[in-house]
Design a protein around this motif. Structure first.
Motif, short mmCIF file in Angstrom:
data_model
loop_
_atom_site.label_atom_id
_atom_site.label_comp_id
_atom_site.label_asym_id
_atom_site.label_seq_id
_atom_site.Cartn_x
_atom_site.Cartn_y
_atom_site.Cartn_z
N GLN A 76 0.83 -1.20 0.00
CA GLN A 76 0.00 0.00 0.00
C GLN A 76 0.87 1.25 0.00
O GLN A 76 1.69 1.44 0.90
CB GLN A 76 -0.91 0.01 1.22
N PRO A 99 -8.16 -6.55 -3.00
CA PRO A 99 -7.74 -6.24 -1.62
C PRO A 99 -7.62 -7.48 -0.75
O PRO A 99 -8.51 -8.33 -0.72
CB PRO A 99 -8.86 -5.32 -1.13
N GLY A 100 -6.50 -7.57 -0.04
CA GLY A 100 -6.27 -8.65 0.91
C GLY A 100 -5.62 -9.89 0.34
O GLY A 100 -5.04 -10.69 1.09
N GLU A 167 -11.36 -9.37 3.71
CA GLU A 167 -11.21 -9.12 2.28
C GLU A 167 -12.52 -8.60 1.70
O GLU A 167 -12.54 -7.68 0.87
CB GLU A 167 -10.75 -10.38 1.57
N SER A 170 -12.86 -4.91 2.76
CA SER A 170 -12.03 -3.97 2.01
C SER A 170 -12.54 -3.78 0.59
O SER A 170 -12.43 -2.69 0.03
CB SER A 170 -10.57 -4.46 2.01
N MET A 204 -3.96 -5.51 4.76
CA MET A 204 -3.94 -4.38 3.83
C MET A 204 -2.74 -3.46 4.03
O MET A 204 -2.44 -2.64 3.17
CB MET A 204 -5.23 -3.57 3.98
N PHE A 211 -7.08 3.56 4.75
CA PHE A 211 -7.40 2.93 3.48
C PHE A 211 -8.64 3.58 2.85
O PHE A 211 -8.67 3.87 1.65
CB PHE A 211 -7.64 1.43 3.67
#
Length: 278
Positions: A76, A99-100, A167, A170, A204, A211
């Motif tokens: 990130q 994501p994740g 996940e 996100s 993340m 985020f």
């Protein structure tokens, strides 16, 4: 010049968000353009089969340039960097994970990869070098996609199949960043707030609040980029900011400067040249 965003094959879309392919050739007399790269809600792997680039933190005029390895794992990003192509031919294939997923793919918490572009071979092993070599010798772009997808699918099949609750959370943040509070996200995952924040950082790299802010900033940037006729106040209000000054604060943190100046700097990036040519 080629600049293309490519959707992954159907069996990989649960794990891969998108691919991005850039292939540029410059004459020796052309100035090599700079690309301001702000914070974005992406994590993944980037291959550089031909040419290389130099990353400046935060400014090519004052910062020291760091040459990127041939393949990097990127976590990130929360700060702006400026990228500079360093050869007459440049070929890049970028893989952005959902994501994740990258944390599971690497079997490492992404908190160790924040604002980092790490030599992928040191993290994944020598097999990634072979993929990059295959890309360098590919005869066409479709073959490059097939090479990358073959590698990704072999590794992804070893992962846990079902999406984890974090996940899912996100991914909802990417789509609807302002709908739920932190309490609601934690409750949705059947976790306390402290557990949710800790596990979210592991998967993340950053806190859920940070985020969500990066997601909102990224949405504002691309809304203006694709709709230049919109005024900045409209961009701010349509993407969940209270007012223009609220938007300016995030642009200064994640883009390194004010919204108008960042867009002016971005006008000199290589893909902008390509759009003008076409």
């Amino acid at each position: 010049m080629v600049f293309s965003v490519i959707q992954p094959s159907a069996h990989l879309r649960e794990y891969i968000k998108r691919y991005m392919l850039l292939h540029f050739r410059f004459s020796p007399n052309d100035p090599i353009p700079l690309k301001p790269f702000p914070a974005s809600p992406n994590q993944g792997i980037t291959f550089y089969p031909r040419g290389y680039l130099t990353a400046h933190h935060p400014n090519p005029e004052t910062g020291t340039g760091i040459r990127r390895p041939q393949t990097v794992v990127f976590g990130q990003h929360i700060n702006r960097i400026t990228l500079q192509l360093a050869q007459e031919e440049y070929l890049m294939f970028d893989v952005s994970f959902q994501p994740g997923v990258l944390a599971r793919f690497l079997r490492n918490p992404l908190s160790e990869f924040v604002d980092q572009n790490i030599d992928a071979e040191s993290v994944i092993g020598a097999e990634i070098r072979l993929v990059n070599d295959q890309l360098a010798h590919a005869s066409h772009y479709e073959q490059m996609v097939a090479i990358v997808e073959n590698y990704l699918w072999k590794r992804i099949q070893r992962l846990q199949v079902d999406l984890l609750p974090l996940e899912k959370a996100s991914r909802h943040m990417l789509a609807k960043t302002n709908l739920w509070s932190l309490d609601q996200w934690a409750g949705h995952c059947c976790l306390s707030i402290s557990q949710f924040e800790r596990k979210f950082r592991e998967q993340m790299g950053v806190s859920p609040k940070l985020f969500a802010r990066i997601v909102r900033f990224d949405r504002a940037f691309w809304l203006k980029e694709t709709n230049p006729q919109l005024d900045w106040l409209s961009v701010a209000l349509q993407t969940g900011y209270y007012d223009y000054q609220h938007l300016v604060k995030d642009f200064k943190q994640f883009g390194g400067t004010t919204p108008p100046l960042f867009l002016n700097q971005n006008d000199n990036s290589p893909e902008k040249w390509l759009r003008l040519v076409n």
